[in-house]
Design a protein around this motif. Structure first.
Motif, PDB file in Angstrom:
ATOM      1  N   UNK A 180       1.145  -0.733  -0.411  1.00 32.82           N
ATOM      2  CA  UNK A 180      -0.140   0.116  -0.144  1.00 32.82           C
ATOM      3  C   UNK A 180       0.883   1.481   0.009  1.00 32.82           C
ATOM      4  N   UNK A 181       0.530   2.679  -1.210  1.00 31.34           N
ATOM      5  CA  UNK A 181       0.942   3.346  -1.213  1.00 31.34           C
ATOM      6  C   UNK A 181       0.798   4.787   0.088  1.00 31.34           C
ATOM      7  N   UNK A 182       1.033   5.531   0.481  1.00 29.41           N
ATOM      8  CA  UNK A 182       0.122   6.390   0.632  1.00 29.41           C
ATOM      9  C   UNK A 182       0.955   8.222   0.982  1.00 29.41           C
ATOM     10  N   UNK A 183       0.085   8.174   0.047  1.00 30.64           N
ATOM     11  CA  UNK A 183       0.671   9.911   0.368  1.00 30.64           C
ATOM     12  C   UNK A 183       0.853  10.864   1.340  1.00 30.64           C
ATOM     13  N   UNK A 184       1.433  11.132   2.671  1.00 32.45           N
ATOM     14  CA  UNK A 184       1.354  12.173   3.406  1.00 32.45           C
ATOM     15  C   UNK A 184       1.435  13.778   3.583  1.00 32.45           C
ATOM     16  N   UNK A 185       1.580  14.222   4.358  1.00 25.27           N
ATOM     17  CA  UNK A 185       2.305  15.030   4.481  1.00 25.27           C
ATOM     18  C   UNK A 185       3.529  15.822   4.201  1.00 25.27           C
ATOM     19  N   UNK A 186       4.725  14.707   4.661  1.00 30.45           N
ATOM     20  CA  UNK A 186       5.732  15.178   4.119  1.00 30.45           C
ATOM     21  C   UNK A 186       6.173  14.786   2.738  1.00 30.45           C
ATOM     22  N   UNK A 187       4.767  14.221   2.214  1.00 32.97           N
ATOM     23  CA  UNK A 187       5.190  13.680   0.197  1.00 32.97           C
ATOM     24  C   UNK A 187       5.243  14.949   0.153  1.00 32.97           C
ATOM     25  N   UNK A 188       4.032  16.177   0.193  1.00 32.49           N
ATOM     26  CA  UNK A 188       3.725  16.914  -0.054  1.00 32.49           C
ATOM     27  C   UNK A 188       5.467  18.515  -0.120  1.00 32.49           C
ATOM     28  N   UNK A 189       6.054  17.621   0.534  1.00 35.41           N
ATOM     29  CA  UNK A 189       7.428  18.697   1.108  1.00 35.41           C
ATOM     30  C   UNK A 189       8.833  17.483   0.126  1.00 35.41           C
TER      31      UNK A 189
ATOM     32  N   UNK B 130       8.598  12.040  -1.370  1.00 33.28           N
ATOM     33  CA  UNK B 130       8.523  10.584  -0.720  1.00 33.28           C
ATOM     34  C   UNK B 130       6.661  10.571  -0.404  1.00 33.28           C
ATOM     35  N   UNK B 131       6.442   8.731  -0.820  1.00 35.77           N
ATOM     36  CA  UNK B 131       5.254   8.241   0.212  1.00 35.77           C
ATOM     37  C   UNK B 131       5.824   7.640   0.815  1.00 35.77           C
ATOM     38  N   UNK B 132       5.019   6.874   1.818  1.00 32.35           N
ATOM     39  CA  UNK B 132       4.946   5.428   2.607  1.00 32.35           C
ATOM     40  C   UNK B 132       4.461   4.260   1.590  1.00 32.35           C
ATOM     41  N   UNK B 133       5.775   3.023   1.706  1.00 30.52           N
ATOM     42  CA  UNK B 133       5.019   2.001   1.010  1.00 30.52           C
ATOM     43  C   UNK B 133       5.120   1.103   2.334  1.00 30.52           C
ATOM     44  N   UNK B 134       3.866   0.286   2.442  1.00 35.62           N
ATOM     45  CA  UNK B 134       3.939  -0.763   3.659  1.00 35.62           C
ATOM     46  C   UNK B 134       3.422  -1.891   2.987  1.00 35.62           C
ATOM     47  N   UNK B 135       4.465  -2.865   3.971  1.00 40.56           N
ATOM     48  CA  UNK B 135       4.364  -4.348   3.434  1.00 40.56           C
ATOM     49  C   UNK B 135       3.375  -5.274   4.273  1.00 40.56           C
ATOM     50  N   UNK B 136       2.716  -5.787   3.086  1.00 39.99           N
ATOM     51  CA  UNK B 136       1.325  -6.948   3.871  1.00 39.99           C
ATOM     52  C   UNK B 136       1.331  -7.724   5.247  1.00 39.99           C
ATOM     53  N   UNK B 137       2.965  -8.752   5.196  1.00 32.38           N
ATOM     54  CA  UNK B 137       3.100  -9.494   5.829  1.00 32.38           C
ATOM     55  C   UNK B 137       4.346  -8.859   6.570  1.00 32.38           C
ATOM     56  N   UNK B 138       5.083  -8.209   6.345  1.00 34.55           N
ATOM     57  CA  UNK B 138       5.232  -7.383   8.073  1.00 34.55           C
ATOM     58  C   UNK B 138       5.027  -6.036   8.735  1.00 34.55           C
ATOM     59  N   UNK B 139       3.695  -6.109   7.738  1.00 33.56           N
ATOM     60  CA  UNK B 139       3.205  -4.006   8.457  1.00 33.56           C
ATOM     61  C   UNK B 139       4.260  -3.144   9.295  1.00 33.56           C
ATOM     62  N   UNK B 140       6.053  -3.183   7.647  1.00 30.72           N
ATOM     63  CA  UNK B 140       6.431  -2.368   7.812  1.00 30.72           C
ATOM     64  C   UNK B 140       6.829  -1.309   6.932  1.00 30.72           C
ATOM     65  N   UNK B 141       6.699   0.010   6.956  1.00 29.61           N
ATOM     66  CA  UNK B 141       6.801   1.257   6.202  1.00 29.61           C
ATOM     67  C   UNK B 141       8.081   1.295   5.939  1.00 29.61           C
ATOM     68  N   UNK B 142       7.959   1.696   4.604  1.00 33.12           N
ATOM     69  CA  UNK B 142       9.404   2.773   4.576  1.00 33.12           C
ATOM     70  C   UNK B 142       9.151   3.388   3.356  1.00 33.12           C
ATOM     71  N   UNK B 143      10.102   4.480   3.520  1.00 26.71           N
ATOM     72  CA  UNK B 143       9.235   6.066   2.568  1.00 26.71           C
ATOM     73  C   UNK B 143      10.594   6.249   0.934  1.00 26.71           C
ATOM     74  N   UNK B 144       9.540   5.794  -0.156  1.00 25.08           N
ATOM     75  CA  UNK B 144      10.521   5.805  -1.334  1.00 25.08           C
ATOM     76  C   UNK B 144       9.893   7.238  -2.195  1.00 25.08           C
ATOM     77  N   UNK B 145      10.422   6.774  -3.143  1.00 23.88           N
ATOM     78  CA  UNK B 145      10.861   8.391  -3.778  1.00 23.88           C
ATOM     79  C   UNK B 145       9.445   8.473  -4.495  1.00 23.88           C
ATOM     80  N   UNK B 146       8.807   9.321  -4.915  1.00 23.05           N
ATOM     81  CA  UNK B 146       7.761   8.821  -5.919  1.00 23.05           C
ATOM     82  C   UNK B 146       8.322   8.144  -7.343  1.00 23.05           C
ATOM     83  N   UNK B 147       9.458   9.846  -7.691  1.00 20.34           N
ATOM     84  CA  UNK B 147       9.931   9.017  -8.872  1.00 20.34           C
ATOM     85  C   UNK B 147      10.396   7.756  -9.364  1.00 20.34           C
ATOM     86  N   UNK B 148      10.890   6.565  -8.381  1.00 26.60           N
ATOM     87  CA  UNK B 148      11.357   5.747  -7.991  1.00 26.60           C
ATOM     88  C   UNK B 148      10.333   4.535  -8.418  1.00 26.60           C
TER      89      UNK B 148
END
Ligand code: ATP
Length: 449
Positions: free
Chosen positions: A409-418, A421-439
């Motif tokens: 799941x990709x979530x756009x939050x307030x940091x994304x506007x700055x 980057x967005x968060x990408x959440x993994x279903x199995x670990x529920x961990x999130x990492x920040x990824x650049x929108x471009x990549x």
């Protein structure tokens, strides 16, 4: 991750309910009271099934150079079914309870060969010894063709997709340059007038098969080698798509249960909530089919003409889909009190929805705008369904995607506007990492490799 301890014995009920609620599988013709043995696949179910078929085709046809595919018709000349032996021998032993008139397959009520099915206990009215003697019941479904009443021809809906490969054996040889050993692969619907459809989609009257008929030289050495080879390939394929090894096993057919065409046969069985159950058969059909259809093969180099032997792998798309669902079902005990987190840990290649995109808050236009544009781009770059969701709170959206098996799941939050980057959440670990929108596109390309 914690093991699946909370699922319990009513797993089947949970799966059936989830399938209906989320749009995987619905009862056939439901608004008219249903029809036993028929099921309709909803928006998520059809994606799951398509993904299974796509992976099968890729590994059995596209990634090999000794297999070609065909798509034969469902209705064939009735002579096909006479020659194949199905008109005479495609039967199950039918018994009827004299008390309640329910009908059953004798071999399903009595496991032990020596016990008389007439003495069995009726699963419906619980009477013992009230059964009729077993009689042969042909499973072929009949229909009629022709426009003039009274002059119509009786034909069969195919009871297995297999025969399409045999009747086109010569066409394939003449129109390609393929040589023995080689295979003809096919996926399609088959129909059987099952005596006792049941266990959800497991035993249906209309279902889909994915089959390979592999033609080899007619000697035992080749027969044994290819039989073992295909057993291995098929088991590995299911494991590579995530079915747990401990839930799978091979089972050799006993002499009395082998189909009329088989020299020897082994099933791949799954440890289902209703017991170990076949969902693919590896069959050594010998020269049964080609010789019944009077077909031979000529080796161009040696001039030798012979009837090839056939090793068949015959899997069910519906049974596979059901077992992928059951095997991946997980209730997360760490979700917290009052929370229910059900997860389908489907392999990303099979997941009906590949990625879901959310704005953190639905009422913030800036967030929604960025999320929609990412959603649009991912729909182009990802091979499969991408979803957009802005209902409810973010936690509920994650849970909702977990329940249908969406891997990321990709979530756009307030940091994304700055910082874009967005968060990408993994279903199995529920961990999130920040990824650049471009990549994001290349990030997911790597994930789905
Ligand atoms: P069973 O003993 O369960 O009736 P079978 O041995 O007759 O099955 P095959 O003729 O070997 O089955 O068919 C190959 C595959 O087709 C099965 O392993 C299964 O996945 C699928 N299949 C067969 N019958 C059905 C059915 N009624 N509903 C759903 N799938 C089926």
């Amino acid at each position: 991750m914690a093991e699946n301890t909370m699922v319990g014995s009513n797993l089947m009920e949970k799966i059936v309910a989830l399938c209906k609620r989320r749009g995987f599988i619905y009862p056939g013709s439901e608004i008219y009271g249903g029809i036993a043995g028929f099921w309709d696949y909803g928006p998520l179910g059809v994606e799951l099934k398509n993904n299974i078929k796509k992976q099968w085709w890729k590994s059995m046809v596209n990634q090999r150079d000794d297999v070609v595919g065909i798509d034969g018709s469902i209705i064939m000349n009735p002579k096909v079914w006479q020659a194949s032996g199905h008109v005479e021998a495609f039967t199950d032993p039918l018994i009827e309870c004299k008390k309640c008139h329910h009908r059953f397959r004798a071999d399903h009520l009595v496991q032990n060969d020596s016990a008389a099915p007439e003495e069995a206990i009726c699963p419906n009215c619980k009477e013992r010894g009230q059964f009729t003697k077993p009689r042969k019941f042909n499973l072929l479904v009949k229909t009629y063709l022709g426009v003039v009443e009274g002059e119509q021809v009786e034909v069969f809906l195919r009871g297995e997709i297999t025969q399409g490969a045999f009747v086109n054996f010569k066409n394939v040889l003449d129109s390609t340059r393929i040589k023995i050993p080689f295979g003809i692969a096919q996926i399609g619907k088959a129909f059987r007038n099952e005596i006792t459809p049941g266990n959800f989609t497991y035993r249906s009257k209309e279902f889909e098969q994915m089959e390979l008929e592999f033609f080899i030289k007619n000697n035992d050495k080749e027969g044994d080698r290819w039989f073992e080879y295909w057993k291995d390939q098929r088991m590995s394929w299911y494991c590579s798509l995530g079915l747990k090894k401990e839930n799978l096993r091979f089972r050799k057919h006993e002499d009395h249960e082998r189909a009329h065409y088989a020299r020897f046969a082994e099933d791949i069985e799954y440890n289902a909530p209703f017991g170990w159950s076949e969902f693919e058969g590896i069959h050594h059909r010998g020269d049964w089919d080609l010789s019944r259809h009077n077909l031979t093969y000529k080796d161009e180099e040696t001039g030798e003409e012979f009837t090839p032997w056939v090793i068949e792998t015959s899997g069910g798309v519906d049974r596979s889909a059901l077992f992928f669902l059951i095997d991946s079902y997980f209730e997360d005990p760490t979700a917290g009190s009052g929370q229910e987190r059900v997860v389908l840990r489907l392999h990303p290649k099979l997941a009906p929805v590949k990625v879901a995109v959310f704005p953190l808050l639905a009422n913030k236009e800036e967030l929604v705008g960025v999320a929609k544009s990412i959603y649009k781009d991912l729909k182009q770059s990802i091979d499969g369904v991408v979803a957009f969701d802005d209902r409810g709170n973010i936690g509920k959206r994650y849970f909702s995607q977990d329940e249908i098996g969406t891997p990321w799941c990709v979530t756009v939050d307030f940091q994304s506007l700055e910082d874009k980057t967005v968060t990408v959440r993994d279903r199995d670990t529920t961990k999130q990492e920040r990824i650049e929108v471009e990549s994001l596109a290349s990030y997911f390309a790597e994930k789905f490799k």
